[in-house]
Scaffold this motif. Structure first.
Motif, short mmCIF file in Angstrom:
data_model
loop_
_atom_site.label_atom_id
_atom_site.label_comp_id
_atom_site.label_asym_id
_atom_site.label_seq_id
_atom_site.Cartn_x
_atom_site.Cartn_y
_atom_site.Cartn_z
N LEU A 4 0.88 -1.17 0.00
CA LEU A 4 0.00 0.00 0.00
C LEU A 4 0.91 1.22 0.00
O LEU A 4 1.78 1.33 0.87
N VAL A 5 0.71 2.09 -0.96
CA VAL A 5 1.59 3.26 -1.09
C VAL A 5 0.75 4.53 -0.99
O VAL A 5 -0.11 4.79 -1.85
N GLU A 6 1.03 5.31 0.05
CA GLU A 6 0.31 6.57 0.25
C GLU A 6 1.02 7.72 -0.45
O GLU A 6 2.25 7.68 -0.62
N SER A 7 0.24 8.72 -0.80
CA SER A 7 0.80 9.95 -1.37
C SER A 7 -0.16 11.09 -1.07
O SER A 7 -1.30 10.87 -0.66
N GLY A 8 0.32 12.31 -1.29
CA GLY A 8 -0.53 13.48 -1.14
C GLY A 8 -0.28 14.29 0.12
O GLY A 8 -0.82 15.39 0.26
N GLY A 9 0.52 13.77 1.04
CA GLY A 9 0.83 14.53 2.23
C GLY A 9 1.61 15.80 1.90
O GLY A 9 2.38 15.83 0.95
N ASP A 10 1.40 16.83 2.71
CA ASP A 10 2.04 18.12 2.43
C ASP A 10 1.93 19.01 3.66
O ASP A 10 1.32 18.62 4.67
N SER A 11 2.52 20.19 3.56
CA SER A 11 2.38 21.21 4.59
C SER A 11 1.36 22.23 4.10
O SER A 11 1.51 22.76 2.98
N MET A 82 -9.48 15.81 2.82
CA MET A 82 -9.40 16.48 4.12
C MET A 82 -9.63 17.97 3.91
O MET A 82 -8.82 18.64 3.24
N ASP A 83 -10.71 18.47 4.45
CA ASP A 83 -11.04 19.89 4.34
C ASP A 83 -11.03 20.54 5.72
O ASP A 83 -11.06 19.86 6.74
N SER A 84 -11.00 21.87 5.73
CA SER A 84 -11.00 22.63 6.99
C SER A 84 -9.97 22.08 7.96
O SER A 84 -10.26 21.84 9.14
N LEU A 85 -8.77 21.90 7.47
CA LEU A 85 -7.72 21.30 8.28
C LEU A 85 -7.37 22.16 9.49
O LEU A 85 -7.39 23.40 9.42
N LYS A 86 -7.05 21.47 10.59
CA LYS A 86 -6.70 22.13 11.83
C LYS A 86 -5.28 21.72 12.23
O LYS A 86 -4.76 20.70 11.77
N ASP A 87 -4.69 22.51 13.11
CA ASP A 87 -3.34 22.19 13.59
C ASP A 87 -3.28 20.76 14.13
O ASP A 87 -2.29 20.03 13.90
N GLU A 88 -4.32 20.36 14.83
CA GLU A 88 -4.33 19.03 15.45
C GLU A 88 -4.46 17.88 14.46
O GLU A 88 -4.39 16.72 14.85
N ASP A 89 -4.65 18.18 13.19
CA ASP A 89 -4.65 17.14 12.17
C ASP A 89 -3.24 16.77 11.74
O ASP A 89 -3.06 15.82 10.97
N THR A 90 -2.25 17.52 12.21
CA THR A 90 -0.86 17.21 11.88
C THR A 90 -0.50 15.81 12.37
O THR A 90 -0.68 15.50 13.55
N THR A 119 2.23 8.89 4.97
CA THR A 119 2.50 10.17 4.31
C THR A 119 2.25 11.27 5.34
O THR A 119 1.26 11.23 6.07
N GLN A 120 3.16 12.24 5.39
CA GLN A 120 3.12 13.25 6.44
C GLN A 120 2.22 14.42 6.05
O GLN A 120 2.33 14.98 4.95
N VAL A 121 1.35 14.79 6.99
CA VAL A 121 0.50 15.97 6.84
C VAL A 121 0.86 16.93 7.97
O VAL A 121 0.85 16.56 9.14
N THR A 122 1.20 18.15 7.59
CA THR A 122 1.55 19.17 8.58
C THR A 122 0.65 20.39 8.36
O THR A 122 0.61 20.94 7.25
N VAL A 123 -0.07 20.78 9.40
CA VAL A 123 -0.98 21.92 9.33
C VAL A 123 -0.50 22.98 10.30
O VAL A 123 -0.25 22.70 11.47
N SER A 124 -0.36 24.19 9.79
CA SER A 124 0.14 25.27 10.64
C SER A 124 -0.81 26.47 10.58
O SER A 124 -1.44 26.73 9.54
#
Length: 125
Positions: A4-11, A82-90, A119-124
Motif C-alpha cells: 500500500l503506497v500513500e501519497s498526497g501529504g504536504d504542509s 481532508m477539508d477545513s484542516l486544523k493544527d491538530e490534524d498534523t 505520508t506526512q501531513v503538517t498543518v500550521s
C-alpha cells in the motif's frame, strides 16, 4: 507481497485542504480499507474506514464533517479528502486494508492486515 503506497501529504495552512491517495498492489474489491494517523507523543487515532463497495463509512468524531473517504476499486485506490484542516490534524497518515468486513473490527483500523509506510501531513496556523 501486498503493498500500500500513500501519497498526497504536504504542509498546509489551517483551513486548507488536502487529498491523500493510497494505491494497492492487489485488487481492492473485497477489502475493507481505511486511514489511521500517528503523531509522536500522542496516541494513534483511527480516522476513517470504508467498506469494500464504498457503501458504508466510519469516521472518528474529530474528523466528522471535514474528512471524506472514498475509493476507486477499478484503480485499486483509496482516497481521503481532508477539508477545513486544523493544527491538530498534523500527523503521519497511514493507509490500511483487510479482507474482513469493516464491521468486524469496529473501527480499529490500525489492526487491519496490511498497512502502508505513511505520508506526512503538517498543518500550521
Amino acid at each position: 507481497q501486498v503493498q500500500l503506497v500513500e501519497s498526497g501529504g504536504d504542509s498546509v495552512q489551517a483551513g486548507g485542504s488536502l487529498r491523500l491517495s493510497c494505491t494497492a498492489s492487489i485488487p481492492t474489491g473485497g477489502h475493507c480499507m481505511g486511514w489511521f494517523r500517528q503523531t509522536p507523543g500522542k496516541e494513534r487515532e483511527d480516522v476513517a474506514s470504508i467498506s469494500s463497495g464504498g457503501g458504508a463509512t466510519y469516521y472518528a468524531d474529530s474528523v466528522k464533517g471535514r474528512f471524506t473517504a472514498s475509493r476507486d476499486n477499478a484503480n485499486n485506490t483509496l482516497y481521503l479528502q481532508m477539508d477545513s484542516l486544523k493544527d491538530e490534524d498534523t500527523a503521519m497518515y497511514y493507509c490500511a486494508a483487510q479482507r474482513l468486513p469493516c464491521s468486524l473490527t469496529l473501527g480499529r483500523i490500525h489492526l487491519y492486515t496490511y498497512r502502508g509506510q505513511g505520508t506526512q501531513v503538517t498543518v500550521s496556523s
